[in-house]
Design an enzyme around this catalytic site. Structure first.
Site, short mmCIF file in Angstrom:
data_model
loop_
_atom_site.label_atom_id
_atom_site.label_comp_id
_atom_site.label_asym_id
_atom_site.label_seq_id
_atom_site.Cartn_x
_atom_site.Cartn_y
_atom_site.Cartn_z
N CYS A 46 52.02 -35.00 3.54
CA CYS A 46 52.99 -36.10 3.68
C CYS A 46 54.29 -35.61 4.29
O CYS A 46 54.91 -36.30 5.10
CB CYS A 46 53.29 -36.73 2.32
SG CYS A 46 51.84 -37.46 1.55
C1 BEZ Z 1 49.39 -34.08 0.78
O1 BEZ Z 1 50.25 -34.80 1.27
O2 BEZ Z 1 49.29 -32.91 1.10
C2 BEZ Z 1 48.44 -34.63 -0.25
C3 BEZ Z 1 48.79 -35.67 -1.05
C4 BEZ Z 1 47.89 -36.13 -2.01
C5 BEZ Z 1 46.64 -35.56 -2.10
C6 BEZ Z 1 46.29 -34.51 -1.26
C7 BEZ Z 1 47.18 -34.04 -0.32
#
Ligand code: BEZ
Length: 221
Positions: A46
């Protein structure tokens, strides 16, 4: 799972954001907007996505397209996370708001729930969903990615350029696979050759295919 899809009006929700209260239809206004969700603040993919989107913000702005992020964390969390995002890519400044949805009602109505992802308390999390909303407040295009796959913002921009090209030609053209601005578009199947000659005085080229149906016609746009 039924939910918001192409052609549906985006619900006119009022939500807290890093830029104060936002009512979605007012935010979209008379232009286009991209509403995109993330599973959570302070997560690796994210953070890279948000920084990448910030880097494309000027490109969208020149096309009259506003950006609107969303995750379920609260505004205080978003504000702290933005500091990380901006530090991750020095020179990045997040100019667009991030909506908060701590009670998860917006992600439900916006069809942004990821059925496979839960937070530490077992609460639902958003998918990497993205809706391009038109001036009529209807969804024109949606992406739906799982948490493990960060989006390609170049593809978001390319898809927006395709939508804007089709809209400029009142739906009489579409863009073929892997199209990029500057490439030829194709003439839609509902346009006869006679109409195409009037609409596209620059001419068009019909691909010579075994069926001889003459349906694949390219034109400069
Ligand atoms: C991420 O943004 O890295 C992420 C968020 C939730 C689950 C898996 C990865």
């Amino acid at each position: 799972m039924p939910g918001l899809t192409i052609g549906d009006t985006v619900p006119n929700l009022e939500l807290d954001s890093t830029h104060g209260k936002i009512r979605i239809h007012d935010y979209v206004g008379d232009g286009y907007a991209i509403i995109f969700s993330h599973p959570a603040d302070f997560t690796p993919v994210c953070t890279t996505e948000m920084a990448s989107m910030a880097g494309y913000a000027k490109e969208f702005e020149t096309r009259g397209v506003k950006l609107l992020g969303l995750s379920c964390d609260d505004v205080e969390s978003h504000r702290a996370w933005v500091e990380d995002v901006e530090a991750y890519k020095p020179g990045t400044h997040l100019t667009f708001p991030i909506l908060a949805d701590p009670d998860r009602s917006a992600i439900q109505q916006l069809n942004m729930v990821d059925p496979d992802e839960k937070d530490a308390r077992g609460e639902r999390l958003p998918s990497r969903a993205l809706h391009v909303v038109g001036p009529d407040k209807a969804v024109r295009l949606s992406f739906l990615y799982p948490a493990c796959t960060g989006r390609n913002m170049d593809e978001v921009l390319r898809a927006v350029d395709s939508l804007l090209t089709a809209a400029r030609h009142r739906g009489k053209v579409a863009t073929p696979a892997n199209w990029r601005p500057g490439d030829r578009a194709v003439i839609g199947p509902g346009v006869s050759d006679d109409e195409a000659r009037k609409l596209f005085p620059q001419g068009f080229e019909t691909a010579d295919l075994p069926s001889k149906k003459g349906y694949l016609r390219f034109t400069e746009v």
